[in-house]
Design a protein around this motif. Structure first.
Motif, PDB file in Angstrom:
ATOM      1  N   ALA A  34      13.211   2.139   2.930  1.00 33.58           N
ATOM      2  CA  ALA A  34      12.200   1.276   2.318  1.00 33.58           C
ATOM      3  C   ALA A  34      12.510   1.078   0.841  1.00 33.58           C
ATOM      4  O   ALA A  34      12.991   2.006   0.176  1.00 33.58           O
ATOM      5  CB  ALA A  34      10.821   1.909   2.470  1.00 33.58           C
ATOM      6  N   LEU A  38       8.321  -0.743  -3.482  1.00 35.11           N
ATOM      7  CA  LEU A  38       7.277  -1.087  -2.515  1.00 35.11           C
ATOM      8  C   LEU A  38       6.574   0.174  -2.018  1.00 35.11           C
ATOM      9  O   LEU A  38       5.350   0.223  -1.921  1.00 35.11           O
ATOM     10  CB  LEU A  38       7.884  -1.862  -1.342  1.00 35.11           C
ATOM     11  CG  LEU A  38       6.927  -2.255  -0.229  1.00 35.11           C
ATOM     12  CD1 LEU A  38       5.885  -3.245  -0.742  1.00 35.11           C
ATOM     13  CD2 LEU A  38       7.696  -2.856   0.936  1.00 35.11           C
ATOM     14  N   LEU A  39       7.354   1.186  -1.729  1.00 36.37           N
ATOM     15  CA  LEU A  39       6.788   2.451  -1.260  1.00 36.37           C
ATOM     16  C   LEU A  39       5.888   3.064  -2.337  1.00 36.37           C
ATOM     17  O   LEU A  39       4.794   3.555  -2.039  1.00 36.37           O
ATOM     18  CB  LEU A  39       7.922   3.405  -0.890  1.00 36.37           C
ATOM     19  CG  LEU A  39       7.585   4.602  -0.028  1.00 36.37           C
ATOM     20  CD1 LEU A  39       6.961   4.189   1.291  1.00 36.37           C
ATOM     21  CD2 LEU A  39       8.833   5.429   0.221  1.00 36.37           C
ATOM     22  N   ALA A  41       4.248   1.507  -4.619  1.00 38.66           N
ATOM     23  CA  ALA A  41       3.034   0.704  -4.750  1.00 38.66           C
ATOM     24  C   ALA A  41       2.066   0.947  -3.592  1.00 38.66           C
ATOM     25  O   ALA A  41       0.852   0.979  -3.791  1.00 38.66           O
ATOM     26  CB  ALA A  41       3.393  -0.781  -4.819  1.00 38.66           C
ATOM     27  N   GLN A  42       2.604   1.135  -2.377  1.00 37.70           N
ATOM     28  CA  GLN A  42       1.748   1.258  -1.200  1.00 37.70           C
ATOM     29  C   GLN A  42       1.410   2.698  -0.826  1.00 37.70           C
ATOM     30  O   GLN A  42       0.379   2.943  -0.210  1.00 37.70           O
ATOM     31  CB  GLN A  42       2.396   0.552  -0.009  1.00 37.70           C
ATOM     32  CG  GLN A  42       2.476  -0.938  -0.204  1.00 37.70           C
ATOM     33  CD  GLN A  42       3.036  -1.664   1.010  1.00 37.70           C
ATOM     34  OE1 GLN A  42       3.456  -1.056   1.984  1.00 37.70           O
ATOM     35  NE2 GLN A  42       3.035  -2.975   0.944  1.00 37.70           N
ATOM     36  N   ALA A  43       2.289   3.627  -1.159  1.00 39.16           N
ATOM     37  CA  ALA A  43       2.060   5.040  -0.819  1.00 39.16           C
ATOM     38  C   ALA A  43       2.643   5.918  -1.921  1.00 39.16           C
ATOM     39  O   ALA A  43       3.651   6.590  -1.725  1.00 39.16           O
ATOM     40  CB  ALA A  43       2.683   5.360   0.532  1.00 39.16           C
ATOM     41  N   PRO A  44       2.033   5.901  -3.095  1.00 36.26           N
ATOM     42  CA  PRO A  44       2.600   6.614  -4.248  1.00 36.26           C
ATOM     43  C   PRO A  44       2.804   8.113  -4.015  1.00 36.26           C
ATOM     44  O   PRO A  44       3.675   8.715  -4.639  1.00 36.26           O
ATOM     45  CB  PRO A  44       1.598   6.355  -5.371  1.00 36.26           C
ATOM     46  CG  PRO A  44       0.389   5.788  -4.734  1.00 36.26           C
ATOM     47  CD  PRO A  44       0.781   5.241  -3.403  1.00 36.26           C
ATOM     48  N   ALA A  81       9.172  -5.198   5.922  1.00 37.16           N
ATOM     49  CA  ALA A  81       9.259  -4.451   4.664  1.00 37.16           C
ATOM     50  C   ALA A  81      10.400  -3.432   4.660  1.00 37.16           C
ATOM     51  O   ALA A  81      10.831  -2.992   3.597  1.00 37.16           O
ATOM     52  CB  ALA A  81       7.936  -3.742   4.384  1.00 37.16           C
TER      53      ALA A  81
END
Length: 160
Positions: A34, A38-39, A41-44, A81
């Motif tokens: 990934a 992006l990771l 932002a979505q799953a810090p 993604a």
């Protein structure tokens, strides 16, 4: 977003580092690659704040870790993604002269990006007399695991 061959190599090295801590004989490991941004932002909680790598391997949890990898890859697809995927599997390395006792276990770390980049690395099990500081040296070759790389790349065929 575009990723380089170096980004793929870095992600595969991370997969190899994870596998290195597992016992030999462990099941194959499948990772989605990934984009780290992006990771984050979505799953810090999944990303180290100091991580500046372009891609982050995310270990997939198969229903049956001992299932046939060939069948799994033939039926696998990834969400948009996911930029790439990687597989860590154990193989036996046979020297060209096939000397008795010279066969060694190795981990093959192969990866493919959605954009078509591919890379395979090899981590040969250290011998008892190998220096522990240099025992895990990743190797690659242009002709390493072409069929596996094709199978990994094919997991993106229906996704585009």
């Amino acid at each position: 977003m575009s990723f380089s061959q170096a980004d793929l190599g870095n992600a595969l090295a991370q997969c190899a580092a994870y596998a290195k801590d597992l016992p030999w004989g462990s099941p194959d490991l499948l990772f989605g690659l990934a984009p780290t941004a992006l990771l984050a932002a979505q799953a810090p909680e999944l990303v180290d704040g100091d991580d500046d790598s372009a891609l982050s391997p995310v270990l997939q949890d198969p229903e049956d870790p001992y299932a046939d990898t060939e069948t799994l890859l033939a039926t696998l697809s990834w969400p948009d993604a996911v930029a790439g995927c990687a597989l860590v599997t154990e193989i036996t390395v046979v020297p060209p002269d096939d000397a008795a006792g010279a066969r060694r276990r190795a981990r093959l770390i192969a990866g493919a990006l959605r954009t078509g980049s591919r890379l395979a690395l090899l981590d040969v099990e250290p011998a008892e007399d190998d220096d522990p500081a240099t025992a895990h040296h990743l190797r690659t070759h242009a002709d390493l695991a072409p069929e596996l790389l094709d199978a990994l790349a094919a997991t993106f065929d229906d996704a585009d």
